[in-house]
Every structure is written in C-alpha cells, then in structure tokens.
Design a protein around this motif. Structure first.
Motif, short mmCIF file in Angstrom:
data_model
loop_
_atom_site.label_atom_id
_atom_site.label_comp_id
_atom_site.label_asym_id
_atom_site.label_seq_id
_atom_site.Cartn_x
_atom_site.Cartn_y
_atom_site.Cartn_z
N LYS A 127 25.26 137.40 125.67
CA LYS A 127 24.71 137.70 124.33
C LYS A 127 25.14 136.64 123.32
O LYS A 127 24.34 136.20 122.49
N VAL B 13 22.95 133.48 123.83
CA VAL B 13 21.60 133.67 123.29
C VAL B 13 21.63 133.65 121.76
O VAL B 13 20.81 132.97 121.11
N ASP B 14 22.56 134.36 121.18
CA ASP B 14 22.61 134.45 119.73
C ASP B 14 22.99 133.10 119.10
O ASP B 14 22.53 132.78 118.00
N GLN C 93 19.73 131.13 119.12
CA GLN C 93 18.84 131.64 118.07
C GLN C 93 19.29 131.16 116.70
O GLN C 93 18.48 130.75 115.87
N VAL D 94 21.69 135.87 131.46
CA VAL D 94 20.79 135.57 130.34
C VAL D 94 19.34 135.54 130.82
O VAL D 94 18.45 136.15 130.21
N LYS E 58 18.13 139.11 131.51
CA LYS E 58 18.08 140.04 130.39
C LYS E 58 17.23 139.58 129.22
O LYS E 58 16.81 140.39 128.40
N TYR E 59 17.04 138.27 129.10
CA TYR E 59 16.28 137.72 127.97
C TYR E 59 15.19 136.77 128.49
O TYR E 59 15.15 135.60 128.09
N LEU F 64 13.04 134.22 126.43
CA LEU F 64 13.67 133.09 125.73
C LEU F 64 13.93 131.89 126.64
O LEU F 64 14.27 130.81 126.17
#
Ligand code: TYC
Length: 254
Positions: free
Chosen positions: A82, A85-86, A89, A111, A114-115, A118
């Motif tokens: 997380k 990813v954040d 972003q 990642v 789950k994402y 992206l």
C-alpha cells in the motif's frame, strides 16, 4: 542525474530516488533492509533515461525512511504494498511497472494482484510466495549479520550503523518465519492467480538463498508469466550482471 526526496505517505516520510524522464514509469523495490542506494545503483545509473522514469523507494523503516523503526507484523508485505502504491500516486504516476528484488519482489507480486489497474508490467527476482522449513533454515543462517559477505554487509553497515542493522535483520528473520505458523507457509500464494499483467520472473541458478522451486512455483501460478534463468547468477544478479540484467528488463518492459 539522480534526484532524491521525501514525501508523506500514510503518515510516514518516505524517501525515494528518481532519474530519467521517459514516459514509462518504473518503481524499483529493494529487498530486506534494502534501499534505493544500497540495492539499485546500476539500475539508477544505467537504465535508459529517455524511455523510463525510474523511482527507487526506501520502504518504511529502511534506508532513509526512518523513523519509524522497522517492524514486521504479519501483514508487513501488505503495508509495503500500500505504501508503494500510495507513493507512486503521490508522485503523480498514473500507471507504472515494478522491478522487485527478493522481499521487494514479494511486495511487487502483491501490488500487481491487488491494484491491477495501476500496473503495467512486473519483473521479480529472488522472490518467493511461501516459506518452507528449508527456507527457515536459510533465514536463520543469515540472522547473524557478521556472517554476511563483505559485499552485502558493508553498504548496510554504512547506512544503518551496526546496531540497527543487526537488530532489524534479526527482527526480519522472526518476521518472515512467522508465515510458517500463521498461514501454513503462504506469504502471497492465494494472490498469484489475480496477477493479470505481463510478468517476468528471473532466477539466478547459483542463488544460495532462494531455492529454485520458488520461481518455478511463481511461473506455474502466474498466468502467461515468463521464467528466465541466469546460469551464473546468484541472489544479487542485477548487481553482478547489471548490464545483462538492465538490457533484458528494458526489452521486456517495452
Ligand atoms: N528475502 C531476502 C531479501 O529481501 C533475501 C533472503 C532470501 C534472505 C532467502 C534469506 O533465506 C533467505 N533480500
């Protein structure tokens, strides 16, 4: 030129390095105790800067992303996933690829699963989706950092000082070994079928830390994945054979 900075992500001031101005954004994810500086020198220096924008991050508690001190709760890989990813972003990269080494490879797999919206493509090496008894033996053999090779130890000691380095390594061994008990050995096995992006798995056939059944398992469970063996490669194949590694990865990402 390689620039560096810190941004606040999930309440932590995460440190990262960045280079290149290509359209294809790539995040480099270091291994246990690793950082952009210790783990990815040849990639930050020599990956194609016209084609790629390369970011190397220091996960929380590692490198220059201290404080906090590093902790290993059962969901530490999910926390890293997380954060990663954040971070991207926050840096305004909409879609990006991942190059993950070892523990960083595990984070990259999570990642990607789950994402998926992206992620463009992923490359992992020295990664494993599970912990077996054989692995726990290998982990315990590296618990004492004074037994590490000079090449692996020196950059870590310079970065952390002996105390933090040795304590965090011991905490990592306990942290990764806990998967044996809490999930029957699985770290992210259940997530592998959710990975839909193009995936390259690289394995050094002389890797003394990661037995060959790990990359073979990843290859079997990640649909459409490619598995590439480097006969002379050990765990640090991207450092020892940097040019070969960089060119192969660039070709895969394009
Ligand atoms: N996963 C570790 C890393 O992130 C490396 C490692 C793998 C260490 C296997 C011990 O038995 C081991 N670099």
């Amino acid at each position: 030129a390689v620039t560096s900075g810190k941004v606040e992500v999930n309440g932590i001031h995460l440190h990262y390095q960045q280079t290149g101005d290509g359209n294809h954004a790539v995040l480099l994810l270091p291994g246990m105790l690793g950082s952009g500086q210790t783990d990815f020198g040849p990639q930050l220096k020599s990956m194609n800067k016209q084609l790629f924008t390369v970011v190397a991050w220091d996960p929380r508690g590692y490198g220059k992303s201290i404080p906090p001190v590093r902790e290993f709760p059962p969901n530490f890989f999910e926390i890293d996933a997380k954060d990663a990813v954040d971070l991207m972003q926050t840096l305004k990269f909409q879609k990006f690829s991942l190059l993950g080494w070892s523990d960083g490879g595990i984070t990259a797999l999570i990642v990607a699963a789950k994402y998926p919206h992206l992620i463009n493509k992923i490359v992992v090496w020295g990664a494993n989706a599970s912990v077996t008894e054989e692995d726990v033996k290998l982990y315990n053999a590296i618990r004492d950092v004074s037994k590490w090779s000079e090449r692996a130890r020196k950059p870590m000691e310079e970065l952390y000082g002996y105390e933090y380095f040795s304590k965090t390594c011991e905490a990592w061994v306990d942290g990764i070994s806990q998967f044996m008990h809490i999930t029957n050995g699985s770290i992210c096995q259940h997530l592998l079928p959710h990975i839909k992006c193009p995936t390259l798995i690289i394995h050094g056939e002389k890797d003394p830390l990661v037995p060959r059944f790990h990359p073979e398992y990843l290859h079997k469970r990640i649909r459409g994945s490619q598995l590439h063996f480097m006969p002379e490669g050990k765990h640090n194949l991207h450092l020892r054979f940097a040019e070969e590694f960089n060119r192969m990865v660039e070709r895969f990402l394009l």
